[in-house]
Motif scaffolding. Structure first.
Motif, mmCIF file in Angstrom:
data_model
loop_
_atom_site.group_PDB
_atom_site.id
_atom_site.type_symbol
_atom_site.label_atom_id
_atom_site.label_comp_id
_atom_site.label_asym_id
_atom_site.label_seq_id
_atom_site.Cartn_x
_atom_site.Cartn_y
_atom_site.Cartn_z
ATOM 1 N N ILE A 1 -1.925 12.497 -1.034
ATOM 2 C CA ILE A 1 -2.025 11.358 -0.123
ATOM 3 C C ILE A 1 -2.038 11.857 1.314
ATOM 4 O O ILE A 1 -1.474 12.901 1.617
ATOM 5 C CB ILE A 1 -0.843 10.386 -0.297
ATOM 6 C CG1 ILE A 1 0.477 11.164 -0.261
ATOM 7 C CG2 ILE A 1 -0.974 9.607 -1.571
ATOM 8 C CD1 ILE A 1 1.686 10.290 -0.111
ATOM 9 N N VAL B 1 4.927 16.254 -9.008
ATOM 10 C CA VAL B 1 4.016 15.110 -8.919
ATOM 11 C C VAL B 1 4.510 14.118 -7.866
ATOM 12 O O VAL B 1 3.723 13.594 -7.076
ATOM 13 C CB VAL B 1 3.867 14.436 -10.303
ATOM 14 C CG1 VAL B 1 3.059 13.151 -10.180
ATOM 15 C CG2 VAL B 1 3.199 15.388 -11.288
ATOM 16 N N LEU C 1 -4.070 10.152 -11.651
ATOM 17 C CA LEU C 1 -3.426 10.039 -10.339
ATOM 18 C C LEU C 1 -4.468 9.709 -9.263
ATOM 19 O O LEU C 1 -4.225 8.883 -8.385
ATOM 20 C CB LEU C 1 -2.678 11.339 -9.992
ATOM 21 C CG LEU C 1 -1.403 11.603 -10.795
ATOM 22 C CD1 LEU C 1 -0.875 13.012 -10.530
ATOM 23 C CD2 LEU C 1 -0.311 10.576 -10.482
ATOM 24 N N GLU C 2 -5.648 10.362 -9.372
ATOM 25 C CA GLU C 2 -6.716 10.063 -8.402
ATOM 26 C C GLU C 2 -7.173 8.615 -8.509
ATOM 27 O O GLU C 2 -7.421 7.951 -7.492
ATOM 28 C CB GLU C 2 -7.913 11.006 -8.606
ATOM 29 C CG GLU C 2 -7.691 12.437 -8.147
ATOM 30 C CD GLU C 2 -7.521 12.569 -6.629
ATOM 31 O OE1 GLU C 2 -7.767 11.583 -5.900
ATOM 32 O OE2 GLU C 2 -7.125 13.670 -6.184
ATOM 33 N N ARG D 1 -4.145 14.155 -16.334
ATOM 34 C CA ARG D 1 -3.159 13.605 -15.400
ATOM 35 C C ARG D 1 -3.706 13.518 -13.974
ATOM 36 O O ARG D 1 -3.550 12.498 -13.292
ATOM 37 C CB ARG D 1 -1.902 14.482 -15.418
ATOM 38 C CG ARG D 1 -0.802 13.990 -14.493
ATOM 39 C CD ARG D 1 0.372 14.931 -14.517
ATOM 40 N NE ARG D 1 0.013 16.243 -13.979
ATOM 41 C CZ ARG D 1 0.854 17.282 -13.933
ATOM 42 N NH1 ARG D 1 2.067 17.164 -14.407
ATOM 43 N NH2 ARG D 1 0.463 18.434 -13.418
ATOM 44 N N GLY D 2 -4.387 14.594 -13.538
ATOM 45 C CA GLY D 2 -4.934 14.610 -12.188
ATOM 46 C C GLY D 2 -5.935 13.485 -11.971
ATOM 47 O O GLY D 2 -5.941 12.841 -10.919
ATOM 48 N N GLY E 1 0.778 -1.230 0.000
ATOM 49 C CA GLY E 1 0.000 0.000 0.000
ATOM 50 C C GLY E 1 0.808 1.278 0.000
ATOM 51 O O GLY E 1 0.253 2.370 0.168
ATOM 52 N N GLU E 2 2.112 1.155 -0.221
ATOM 53 C CA GLU E 2 2.980 2.338 -0.162
ATOM 54 C C GLU E 2 3.420 2.750 -1.572
ATOM 55 O O GLU E 2 3.529 1.916 -2.465
ATOM 56 C CB GLU E 2 4.235 1.997 0.658
ATOM 57 C CG GLU E 2 5.173 3.176 0.833
ATOM 58 C CD GLU E 2 6.511 2.777 1.449
ATOM 59 O OE1 GLU E 2 7.124 3.640 2.075
ATOM 60 O OE2 GLU E 2 6.932 1.616 1.300
ATOM 61 N N ILE F 1 0.658 20.788 -10.951
ATOM 62 C CA ILE F 1 1.134 20.227 -9.682
ATOM 63 C C ILE F 1 2.564 20.711 -9.472
ATOM 64 O O ILE F 1 3.515 20.149 -10.004
ATOM 65 C CB ILE F 1 1.058 18.690 -9.677
ATOM 66 C CG1 ILE F 1 -0.379 18.226 -9.955
ATOM 67 C CG2 ILE F 1 1.548 18.146 -8.331
ATOM 68 C CD1 ILE F 1 -0.543 16.720 -10.077
ATOM 69 N N ALA G 1 3.558 15.291 -4.457
ATOM 70 C CA ALA G 1 2.132 15.211 -4.141
ATOM 71 C C ALA G 1 1.638 13.772 -4.030
ATOM 72 O O ALA G 1 0.691 13.492 -3.301
ATOM 73 C CB ALA G 1 1.321 15.948 -5.210
ATOM 74 N N PHE G 2 2.276 12.844 -4.742
ATOM 75 C CA PHE G 2 1.712 11.505 -4.950
ATOM 76 C C PHE G 2 2.405 10.410 -4.145
ATOM 77 O O PHE G 2 1.788 9.414 -3.791
ATOM 78 C CB PHE G 2 1.784 11.179 -6.449
ATOM 79 C CG PHE G 2 1.207 9.857 -6.851
ATOM 80 C CD1 PHE G 2 -0.172 9.675 -6.909
ATOM 81 C CD2 PHE G 2 2.033 8.783 -7.173
ATOM 82 C CE1 PHE G 2 -0.707 8.457 -7.287
ATOM 83 C CE2 PHE G 2 1.502 7.561 -7.550
ATOM 84 C CZ PHE G 2 0.125 7.402 -7.609
ATOM 85 N N ALA G 3 3.715 10.584 -3.875
ATOM 86 C CA ALA G 3 4.484 9.480 -3.286
ATOM 87 C C ALA G 3 4.644 9.647 -1.776
ATOM 88 O O ALA G 3 4.663 10.763 -1.264
ATOM 89 C CB ALA G 3 5.854 9.381 -3.946
ATOM 90 N N HIS G 4 4.762 8.511 -1.079
ATOM 91 C CA HIS G 4 5.086 8.571 0.346
ATOM 92 C C HIS G 4 6.573 8.845 0.537
ATOM 93 O O HIS G 4 6.961 9.723 1.290
ATOM 94 C CB HIS G 4 4.725 7.249 1.032
ATOM 95 C CG HIS G 4 3.262 6.916 0.947
ATOM 96 N ND1 HIS G 4 2.753 6.027 0.041
ATOM 97 C CD2 HIS G 4 2.214 7.388 1.658
ATOM 98 C CE1 HIS G 4 1.441 5.942 0.199
ATOM 99 N NE2 HIS G 4 1.080 6.767 1.161
ATOM 100 N N LEU H 1 -4.632 6.442 -6.825
ATOM 101 C CA LEU H 1 -4.723 6.549 -5.360
ATOM 102 C C LEU H 1 -5.934 5.786 -4.830
ATOM 103 O O LEU H 1 -5.870 5.152 -3.784
ATOM 104 C CB LEU H 1 -4.802 8.024 -4.945
ATOM 105 C CG LEU H 1 -3.505 8.809 -5.092
ATOM 106 C CD1 LEU H 1 -3.722 10.272 -4.757
ATOM 107 C CD2 LEU H 1 -2.416 8.217 -4.202
ATOM 108 N N HIS I 1 4.652 5.625 6.793
ATOM 109 C CA HIS I 1 5.675 5.091 5.902
ATOM 110 C C HIS I 1 6.960 5.896 5.949
ATOM 111 O O HIS I 1 7.688 5.971 4.979
ATOM 112 C CB HIS I 1 5.159 5.047 4.463
ATOM 113 C CG HIS I 1 4.100 4.005 4.256
ATOM 114 N ND1 HIS I 1 4.294 2.695 4.573
ATOM 115 C CD2 HIS I 1 2.841 4.093 3.776
ATOM 116 C CE1 HIS I 1 3.192 2.004 4.285
ATOM 117 N NE2 HIS I 1 2.300 2.833 3.805
#
Lengths: 262, 266
Positions: free
Chosen positions: B258, A211, A188-189, A184-185, A35-36, B250, A214-217, A192, B263
């Motif tokens: 998120i 990106v 990405l949604e 793109r948005g 989930g990461e 972005i 905003a998107f990665a942990h 997620l 994590h």
């Protein structure tokens, strides 16, 4: 804390190019939990796509170990490898290059269901319709050819194909880089949403630090096949410590808006 | 008082004979001498069609209506001499089997009437101006021996070799990584300032356009929906589509998509 979903250690790949040796991946170690999202970022030639391809076993490493889903992934062959591959999927930048452009949408989604024996011939049309709905497409699209649909729709089909085998990890290699920003948005949604509901982990290869942030942990910044810096994505990008990290952040075009977006 | 360098009046372009679905419709736009104008839009917006129309590079079967005036004159400018064009893919625009020095020299020879020794010497000067490493050696290099960023520098050198008054860059940095893109954008900015060239910068990237351009024109589905100074378009967009593009950007200050999770380990 349970074992990570993916654990890579000492991964090394050298390419010989016009007499000189290029180390595309130099003793790379990383891990991803279920989930990461882990992002790989860096300039061209930094090794980010090579590392993704090594993990997918699209190319063979010179050294190193890849443990995936509780076992030595590089040691697998034949039926065992095929079975495990269902759990490790990929989406690339250009679906027309990655998939057969003359195939219909139904055919593209039928392949993984058939190859991995996930549904009988009679069940497959329903499963294909469900997959299309899951990625926000109308089941009516099944009969269309890939070259007849828009770029955003094609990438949704590529994602539907990737999730058909219920993977635990998807490698996204510049998967949103060629899309229009308005599309793109949404993609990405969608990714997620899949991550939240199916607990899918992503290895997110991208050159776009905005990106990634905003998107990665977490993020790993690469340079010359080596890890230059890693950590929480926002912490690293907001305050890079390495020379390449600072250069990458400084090069991002700034859109300075003073007005409140209401 | 001089008029605009390029005046586009009621320009429509259709790739199909029936003209029922024009790729570009009723465009009125001036490009002032020495200004940096960005054309932004998504796929199918017509931004590249406009660039090709100005440069006279549309296929002969294209239906073009309206007028493009060059310095107030109806005769078309000459590609290469009056207008330099830099494309996204330098490997496709350079001849793979000709040394890059010769490709640049050819432009100077053809359009400036220089003899070959002078043209070669101008090519060397240009390779220095675009800051190619080891320009004397690079003169004899072939495109495949250069990196993507270096090839784009060569393409820029060839585009400005005849001293054009307008430089058109059509997604010229889109295939390059972020660091090389920033270098090439800085180079283009410097070259157009030094030579007094006007710049038409075609891009999908509104942030890049905002950093480089004096004015921004926003295109969607073959129409120009907004035109203004870069500041005005970014700070006080008038058209809903411009606002949508800005919201979809972005950047490094965007809100995370998120939720924070546990994590944090590596």
């Amino acid at each position: 804390m349970s074992d990570p979903l993916l654990a890579v250690s000492g991964l090394t790949k050298r390419f010989r190019r016009s007499g000189t040796t290029v180390i595309a991946a130099d003793n790379i170690s990383l891990s991803i939990s279920g989930g990461e999202t882990l992002a790989l970022a860096g300039p061209s030639g930094s090794g980010k796509s090579t590392i993704a391809r090594l993990i997918l076993r699209l190319i063979e490493p010179d050294a190193g170990r890849v443990d995936f889903d509780g076992g030595d992934f590089l040691a697998l062959h034949g039926a065992a490898l095929r079975a495990k591959r269902a759990r490790l999927q990929m989406v690339f930048q250009d679906p027309l290059a990655a998939l057969n452009p003359r195939a219909t949408v139904a055919r593209v989604l039928d392949d993984p269901l058939r190859i991995h024996g996930l549904a009988s011939r009679g069940e497959r049309p329903d499963r294909i319709a469900t997959l299309l709905e899951r990625v926000g497409l109308s089941p009516d699209l099944a009969g269309r050819h890939l070259h007849e649909i828009s770029g955003g729709q094609r990438q949704r089909v590529a994602i539907a194909r990737a999730i058909a085998t219920k993977p635990s990890l998807i490698v996204l290699d510049e998967a949103v880089s060629a899309l229009d920003v308005s599309v793109r948005g949404q993609i990405l949604e969608l990714l997620l949403d899949l991550q939240r509901t199916e607990r899918i982990a992503y290895l997110f290869v991208s050159h776009d630090l905005g990106v990634v942030r905003a998107f990665a942990h977490r993020v790993i910044l690469l340079e010359g096949g080596r890890i230059a810096e890693q950590g929480d994505a926002r912490a690293v990008i907001d305050n890079p410590q390495s020379t390449i990290g600072k250069a990458l952040v400084a090069a991002v075009p700034r859109l300075t808006r003073t007005q409140d977006r209401s | 008082m001089t008029g605009p360098l390029v005046s586009i009046r009621n320009l429509s372009v259709s790739y199909r004979r029936d003209a029922s679905s024009p790729s570009l419709g009723n465009i009125d736009l001036d490009i002032a001498a020495g200004e940096r104008l960005a054309i932004i839009g998504e796929s199918g917006s017509g931004k590249s069609t406009l660039a090709l129309a100005i440069a006279g590079l549309l296929p002969p079967t294209t239906a073009v209506n309206g007028a493009i005036l060059w310095s107030g004159q109806p005769q078309l400018p000459r590609g290469g001499r009056d207008i330099g064009f830099v494309f996204q893919d330098a490997s496709a625009s350079l001849d793979p089997v000709m040394a890059v020095g010769r490709q640049i020299a050819e432009v100077a020879h053809t359009h400036l009437g220089l003899g070959w020794p002078q043209a070669q010497s101008r090519a060397l000067d240009l390779l220095r101006r675009v800051r190619l490493p080891e320009p004397e050696t690079a003169l004899h290099a072939y495109p495949h021996q250069l990196s993507g960023g270096q090839r784009q520098r060569v393409a820029i050198a060839a585009a400005i070799a005849a001293g054009p008054r307008l430089l058109i860059a059509d997604e010229a940095t889109s295939a390059l990584d972020t660091i090389v893109q920033a270098d090439i954008v800085a180079l283009i900015r410097q070259l157009v300032a030094e030579d007094g060239m006007a710049l038409l910068f075609v891009s999908h990237d509104i942030a890049l356009a905002a950093e480089l351009a004096d004015r921004i024109a926003v295109f969607r589905s073959g129409e120009m929906v907004e035109l203004g100074t870069a500041d005005a378009v970014i700070q006080t967009p008038q058209h809903a589509y411009t606002k949508k593009l800005l919201d979809a950007h972005i950047g490094l200050d965007a809100a995370p998509m998120i939720a924070a999770t546990g994590h944090g380990h590596v």
